[in-house]
Enzyme design. Structure first.
Site, PDB file in Angstrom:
ATOM      1  N   GLN A   1      32.401  47.417  44.841  1.00  0.00           N
ATOM      2  CA  GLN A   1      31.757  46.577  45.854  1.00  0.00           C
ATOM      3  C   GLN A   1      32.644  45.398  46.257  1.00  0.00           C
ATOM      4  OE1 GLN A   1      28.883  47.069  47.572  1.00  0.00           O
ATOM      5  NE2 GLN A   1      28.313  48.923  46.479  1.00  0.00           N
TER       6      GLN A   1
ATOM      7  N   VAL B   1      29.549  42.419  32.530  1.00  0.00           N
ATOM      8  CA  VAL B   1      30.603  41.404  32.410  1.00  0.00           C
ATOM      9  C   VAL B   1      30.112  40.051  32.967  1.00  0.00           C
ATOM     10  CG1 VAL B   1      32.889  40.816  33.361  1.00  0.00           C
ATOM     11  CG2 VAL B   1      32.458  43.136  32.530  1.00  0.00           C
TER      12      VAL B   1
ATOM     13  N   HIS C   1      23.054  43.127  42.714  1.00  0.00           N
ATOM     14  CA  HIS C   1      22.062  43.876  41.930  1.00  0.00           C
ATOM     15  C   HIS C   1      21.370  42.821  41.068  1.00  0.00           C
ATOM     16  CE1 HIS C   1      20.183  46.892  39.472  1.00  0.00           C
ATOM     17  NE2 HIS C   1      21.059  46.872  38.479  1.00  0.00           N
TER      18      HIS C   1
ATOM     19  N   ASP D   1      16.319  50.260  41.691  1.00  0.00           N
ATOM     20  CA  ASP D   1      17.724  50.680  41.684  1.00  0.00           C
ATOM     21  C   ASP D   1      18.040  51.457  40.398  1.00  0.00           C
ATOM     22  OD1 ASP D   1      20.470  50.231  43.140  1.00  0.00           O
ATOM     23  OD2 ASP D   1      20.857  49.885  41.013  1.00  0.00           O
TER      24      ASP D   1
ATOM     25  N   SER E   1      16.597  79.360  56.258  1.00  0.00           N
ATOM     26  CA  SER E   1      15.847  80.584  56.582  1.00  0.00           C
ATOM     27  C   SER E   1      14.392  80.480  56.136  1.00  0.00           C
ATOM     28  CB  SER E   1      16.499  81.774  55.888  1.00  0.00           C
ATOM     29  OG  SER E   1      16.382  81.615  54.481  1.00  0.00           O
TER      30      SER E   1
HETATM   31  N1  LIG Z   1      29.321  50.448  42.507  1.00  0.00           N
HETATM   32  C1  LIG Z   1      28.440  50.378  43.497  1.00  0.00           C
HETATM   33  O1  LIG Z   1      28.578  51.094  44.484  1.00  0.00           O
HETATM   34  C2  LIG Z   1      27.288  49.427  43.479  1.00  0.00           C
HETATM   35  C3  LIG Z   1      27.327  48.312  42.668  1.00  0.00           C
HETATM   36  N2  LIG Z   1      26.367  47.356  42.782  1.00  0.00           N
HETATM   37  C4  LIG Z   1      26.452  46.165  41.968  1.00  0.00           C
HETATM   38  O2  LIG Z   1      27.632  45.471  42.323  1.00  0.00           O
HETATM   39  C5  LIG Z   1      28.132  44.750  41.191  1.00  0.00           C
HETATM   40  C6  LIG Z   1      29.581  45.146  40.961  1.00  0.00           C
HETATM   41  O3  LIG Z   1      29.597  46.498  40.579  1.00  0.00           O
HETATM   42  P1  LIG Z   1      30.841  47.449  40.874  1.00  0.00           P
HETATM   43  O4  LIG Z   1      31.410  47.139  42.213  1.00  0.00           O
HETATM   44  O5  LIG Z   1      30.410  48.827  40.547  1.00  0.00           O
HETATM   45  O6  LIG Z   1      31.856  46.927  39.770  1.00  0.00           O
HETATM   46  P2  LIG Z   1      33.259  47.554  39.348  1.00  0.00           P
HETATM   47  O7  LIG Z   1      33.126  48.223  38.029  1.00  0.00           O
HETATM   48  O8  LIG Z   1      33.851  48.370  40.457  1.00  0.00           O
HETATM   49  O9  LIG Z   1      34.080  46.193  39.182  1.00  0.00           O
HETATM   50  C7  LIG Z   1      35.355  46.253  38.769  1.00  0.00           C
HETATM   51  C8  LIG Z   1      36.028  44.923  39.047  1.00  0.00           C
HETATM   52  O10 LIG Z   1      35.451  43.895  38.269  1.00  0.00           O
HETATM   53  C9  LIG Z   1      36.462  43.114  37.667  1.00  0.00           C
HETATM   54  N3  LIG Z   1      36.324  43.279  36.205  1.00  0.00           N
HETATM   55  C10 LIG Z   1      36.188  44.429  35.508  1.00  0.00           C
HETATM   56  N4  LIG Z   1      36.080  44.186  34.201  1.00  0.00           N
HETATM   57  C11 LIG Z   1      36.143  42.846  34.061  1.00  0.00           C
HETATM   58  C12 LIG Z   1      36.080  41.982  32.936  1.00  0.00           C
HETATM   59  N5  LIG Z   1      35.931  42.443  31.705  1.00  0.00           N
HETATM   60  N6  LIG Z   1      36.170  40.651  33.184  1.00  0.00           N
HETATM   61  C13 LIG Z   1      36.289  40.187  34.436  1.00  0.00           C
HETATM   62  N7  LIG Z   1      36.358  40.952  35.526  1.00  0.00           N
HETATM   63  C14 LIG Z   1      36.294  42.267  35.342  1.00  0.00           C
HETATM   64  C15 LIG Z   1      37.767  43.590  38.250  1.00  0.00           C
HETATM   65  O11 LIG Z   1      38.041  42.834  39.397  1.00  0.00           O
HETATM   66  C16 LIG Z   1      37.481  44.999  38.680  1.00  0.00           C
HETATM   67  O12 LIG Z   1      38.215  45.407  39.816  1.00  0.00           O
HETATM   68  C17 LIG Z   1      27.202  45.101  40.046  1.00  0.00           C
HETATM   69  O13 LIG Z   1      26.223  44.112  39.984  1.00  0.00           O
HETATM   70  C18 LIG Z   1      26.585  46.428  40.484  1.00  0.00           C
HETATM   71  O14 LIG Z   1      25.328  46.704  39.914  1.00  0.00           O
HETATM   72  C19 LIG Z   1      25.340  47.440  43.696  1.00  0.00           C
HETATM   73  C20 LIG Z   1      25.256  48.536  44.517  1.00  0.00           C
HETATM   74  C21 LIG Z   1      26.168  49.652  44.400  1.00  0.00           C
HETATM   75  C1  LIG Z   2      25.739  53.092  44.316  1.00  0.00           C
HETATM   76  C2  LIG Z   2      24.483  52.450  43.838  1.00  0.00           C
HETATM   77  O1  LIG Z   2      23.700  51.947  44.616  1.00  0.00           O
HETATM   78  C3  LIG Z   2      24.127  52.490  42.389  1.00  0.00           C
HETATM   79  C4  LIG Z   2      24.031  53.971  42.040  1.00  0.00           C
HETATM   80  O2  LIG Z   2      22.871  51.891  42.210  1.00  0.00           O
HETATM   81  C5  LIG Z   2      25.142  51.826  41.492  1.00  0.00           C
HETATM   82  O3  LIG Z   2      26.343  52.117  41.600  1.00  0.00           O
HETATM   83  O4  LIG Z   2      24.740  51.021  40.626  1.00  0.00           O
HETATM   84 MG   LIG Z   3      21.951  51.318  43.993  1.00  0.00          MG
HETATM   85 MG   LIG Z   4      22.777  50.478  40.628  1.00  0.00          MG
END
Ligand SMILES: NC(=O)C1=CN([C@@H]2O[C@H](COP(=O)(O)OP(=O)(O)OC[C@H]3O[C@@H](n4cnc5c(N)ncnc54)[C@H](O)[C@@H]3O)[C@@H](O)[C@H]2O)C=CC1
Ligand SMILES: CC(=O)[C@](C)(O)C(=O)O
Ligand SMILES: [Mg+2]
Ligand SMILES: [Mg+2]
Length: 332
Positions: free
Chosen positions: A28, A85, A108, A191, A252
């Site tokens: 994200q 984290v 989230h 979610d 179908s």
């Molecule tokens: N992945 C998705 O498509 C979705 C995620 N969210 C929410 O968005 C937020 C971010 O999730 P994602 O984008 O999946 O995260 P992610 O797992 O992709 O984040 C990784 C990033 O976080 C940082 N990171 C990773 N480990 C770390 C650590 N130990 N200390 C400090 N920084 C660190 C780095 O910048 C890394 O690039 C969460 O709250 C998640 O629930 C909401 C909707 C969908």
């Molecule tokens: C992509 C999304 O909205 C999820 C499945 O809730 C998540 O990555 O946490």
């Molecule tokens: Mg979601």
């Molecule tokens: Mg989720």
């Protein structure tokens, strides 16, 4: 019907002069940073280490900073690091350094809803939760569209928290699709339910169970893969474009009859009862407790589960067929 906010309900003016710190550059974080920047907003990236995300952010036109420095004069601080984290990041690198009263923003509701982060009471606390994966949030935005999102306000000190949440939703493209006002509780529980029961857990196990059943009965794995995994996308695309009725109209009559009768035999009342059980585990906080414990042990279940999937026959067959399948995809 819930009110759906679109572009006309969201004005970037409330945040256009603010300094926005995006913490994290992953799924994200990368999408939000790029979309907000392309929307003309003032974005800085805060990261803990000068590692892979740092390099990526730099290569993509940002000047990443250490979290402490990024939050120091940020007006809006967006948590886009993994849910597990966020608490440590908050305690060690955000709270001691942030400007008094800066906004705390989430994608989230997990950390706020389950009480892992206790925000100071002079900050606005709100959420914009995209209902789709990060790379899709970026891809749709670039193509002129957007992924729908939910917004919620946990604390509204300025009286403008909802307006700011909608402005950010607009900045990432979500108001081009549609944004619904919810609560941290509703977003968090639905979610988690969605990803466990259908989007990630349910669909994955349904595909695997159907594939493995055919293979165990002696059918060619390639035939099973096309049938139970590859074709799913086309049927889901039909639902996405035209609803369930539209999908049924495209298949179908034989498939309609088989689907309408056998579907209920497979996904029966027992399954619905277990869906309620899964929801109960989320609502009671039991799932959150287990996940925090699993994370604390180094995520053995996640690591083993992923490696089992990676080594499964369906993944090997999928990898072999993928090149071929991609060639058949429409060029748009
Ligand atoms: N992945 C998705 O498509 C979705 C995620 N969210 C929410 O968005 C937020 C971010 O999730 P994602 O984008 O999946 O995260 P992610 O797992 O992709 O984040 C990784 C990033 O976080 C940082 N990171 C990773 N480990 C770390 C650590 N130990 N200390 C400090 N920084 C660190 C780095 O910048 C890394 O690039 C969460 O709250 C998640 O629930 C909401 C909707 C969908
Ligand atoms: C992509 C999304 O909205 C999820 C499945 O809730 C998540 O990555 O946490
Ligand atoms: Mg979601
Ligand atoms: Mg989720």
């Amino acid at each position: 019907m819930s009110k759906i906010f679109t572009d006309k309900d969201a004005n970037l003016d409330v945040i256009k002069d603010k300094k926005i710190a995006v913490l994290g550059y992953g799924s994200q974080g990368r999408a939000w940073a790029q979309n907000l920047k392309d929307s003309g907003l003032n974005v800085i990236i805060g990261l803990e280490r000068e590692g892979k995300s740092w390099e990526l952010a730099k290569n993509e036109g940002f000047t990443p900073m250490h979290t402490k420095d990024a939050v120091r004069d940020a007006d809006i601080i967006i948590f886009l690091v993994p849910d597990m984290v966020q608490r440590t990041l908050w305690l060690e690198s955000v709270k001691p350094y942030m400007k008094k009263g800066a906004d705390l923003v989430f994608a989230h509701g997990f950390n706020i809803h389950y009480g892992l982060i206790q925000p100071p009471n002079d900050s606005d606390v709100y959420m914009i939760a995209p209902k789709g994966p990060g790379p899709t949030v970026r891809e749709y935005y670039k193509a002129g569209g957007g992924v729908p999102a939910l917004v919620a306000v946990h604390q509204d000190v300025s009286g403008k928290a909802l307006q700011k949440a909608l402005a950010i939703a607009r900045g990432i493209g979500a108001t081009r699709a549609g944004v619904i006002h919810t609560t941290f509780k509703e977003e968090t529980e639905t979610d988690l339910f969605g990803e466990q029961v259908i989007l990630v857990g349910g669909i994955m196990e349904l595909m695997k169970a159907a594939f493995e059943t055919l293979v165990e009965e002696g059918y060619q794995p390639e035939v099973a893969y096309f049938e139970t995994i590859n074709e799913l996308k086309m049927l889901v695309d039909l639902v996405y474009e035209k609803g369930i009725t539209g999908m049924l109209k495209a298949v179908s009559d034989t498939a309609k009859y088989g689907g309408l009768t056998v579907g209920k035999f497979i996904i029966n009342q027992d399954v619905r009862n277990r869906m309620k059980e899964a929801l109960q585990r989320i609502k009671s906080g039991k799932f959150a407790e287990e996940w925090i414990e699993e994370y604390g042990k180094g995520m053995p279940t996640v690591i083993n589960g992923l490696s089992q999937i990676q080594n499964s026959l369906e993944e090997k067959i999928g990898a072999q067929l993928r090149d071929l399948i991609q060639k058949g995809k429409p060029k748009s």
